[in-house]
Design an enzyme around this catalytic site. Structure first.
Site, short mmCIF file in Angstrom:
data_model
loop_
_atom_site.label_atom_id
_atom_site.label_comp_id
_atom_site.label_asym_id
_atom_site.label_seq_id
_atom_site.Cartn_x
_atom_site.Cartn_y
_atom_site.Cartn_z
N ARG A 277 0.73 -1.08 0.02
CA ARG A 277 -0.16 -0.09 0.15
C ARG A 277 0.88 1.31 -0.10
O ARG A 277 1.75 1.46 0.69
CB ARG A 277 -1.07 0.02 1.24
CG ARG A 277 -1.95 -0.92 1.12
CD ARG A 277 -3.14 -1.01 2.21
NE ARG A 277 -3.54 -2.10 2.61
CZ ARG A 277 -4.77 -2.81 1.53
NH1 ARG A 277 -5.00 -1.88 0.53
NH2 ARG A 277 -4.99 -3.85 1.69
N ASP A 278 0.35 2.33 -1.01
CA ASP A 278 1.09 3.55 -0.83
C ASP A 278 0.83 4.15 0.41
O ASP A 278 0.07 4.27 0.90
CB ASP A 278 0.37 4.33 -1.95
CG ASP A 278 1.59 5.56 -2.50
OD1 ASP A 278 2.23 5.51 -3.58
OD2 ASP A 278 1.85 6.42 -1.28
N ILE A 279 2.13 4.93 1.16
CA ILE A 279 2.05 5.61 2.04
C ILE A 279 1.20 6.71 2.31
O ILE A 279 0.91 7.24 3.18
CB ILE A 279 3.68 5.78 2.63
CG1 ILE A 279 4.04 5.71 4.08
CG2 ILE A 279 4.00 6.87 1.97
CD1 ILE A 279 5.05 5.87 4.65
N HIS B 278 7.25 1.47 -10.52
CA HIS B 278 6.21 1.06 -9.94
C HIS B 278 5.01 1.45 -10.75
O HIS B 278 4.74 2.34 -11.39
CB HIS B 278 6.33 1.72 -8.39
CG HIS B 278 6.63 3.02 -8.58
ND1 HIS B 278 7.47 3.63 -8.60
CD2 HIS B 278 5.78 4.35 -8.42
CE1 HIS B 278 7.63 5.03 -8.74
NE2 HIS B 278 6.39 5.27 -8.70
N ASN C 292 4.35 6.43 -13.54
CA ASN C 292 4.98 7.99 -13.46
C ASN C 292 6.13 7.90 -14.07
O ASN C 292 6.83 6.81 -13.52
CB ASN C 292 4.59 8.54 -12.13
CG ASN C 292 3.31 8.91 -11.57
OD1 ASN C 292 2.34 9.21 -12.74
ND2 ASN C 292 3.07 8.86 -10.67
N VAL D 60 10.20 8.45 -7.10
CA VAL D 60 10.93 7.07 -6.61
C VAL D 60 11.43 6.48 -7.86
O VAL D 60 10.58 5.89 -8.89
CB VAL D 60 10.18 6.37 -5.74
CG1 VAL D 60 11.14 5.06 -5.34
CG2 VAL D 60 9.58 6.83 -4.35
N HIS E 196 1.01 2.19 -10.32
CA HIS E 196 0.22 2.55 -9.15
C HIS E 196 -1.29 1.93 -9.59
O HIS E 196 -1.54 2.29 -10.64
CB HIS E 196 0.00 4.05 -9.34
CG HIS E 196 1.00 4.94 -8.91
ND1 HIS E 196 1.13 5.54 -7.40
CD2 HIS E 196 2.23 5.42 -9.51
CE1 HIS E 196 2.20 6.22 -7.53
NE2 HIS E 196 3.01 6.18 -8.58
#
Ligand code: 5GP
Length: 113
Positions: free
Chosen positions: A28-30, A99, A86, A95, A101
């Protein structure tokens, strides 16, 4: 160059991991931007989509398939969701370890910001 995601892969910092296989980790994204916001990353460090090389087709495909499988498992596949990679500055990448999303749980807008 090592990123925060390498530390998550190595379990050096905690993350809410929702899926793992030999090549992919999802957590999970922070800072979630939707009720569901999960990041799917390759365990192999690749900085951006631009660094994907011939031979990485399966790896890139695994991220997409893992995300779609998660959407089905969690029950929001039919309602809908969005996947985003992205890339570099204009793409909003912060980052430098690729990744995917996965965003769900609300209606998404288009065009994106
Ligand atoms: P980007 O902006 O590169 O496309 O997305 C990076 C994402 O990683 C952001 O949505 C950000 O909230 C997330 N993120 C950054 N650091 C951490 C962390 O330490 N743990 C988790 N779970 N997510 C992180």
């Amino acid at each position: 160059m090592a990123t925060i995601f390498d530390k998550i892969i190595a379990r050096e910092i905690p993350a809410d991991i929702v899926y793992e296989d030999e090549q992919v980790l999802a957590f999970r994204d922070i800072n979630p931007q939707a009720p569901v916001h999960v990041l799917f990353i390759p365990k192999k460090p690749v900085a951006t989509l631009n660094e994907l090389a011939p031979g990485d087709e399966a790896l890139a495909g695994r991220l997409v398939l893992a995300a779609a499988a998660y959407a089905k498992r969690e029950g929001f596949a039919e309602k809908g969701y969005r996947v985003v990679f992205n890339t570099n500055g204009d793409g909003g990448q912060s980052v430098y370890h690729i990744h995917l999303h996965l965003l769900a749980g609300r209606a998404m807008h288009w065009p994106p910001g």
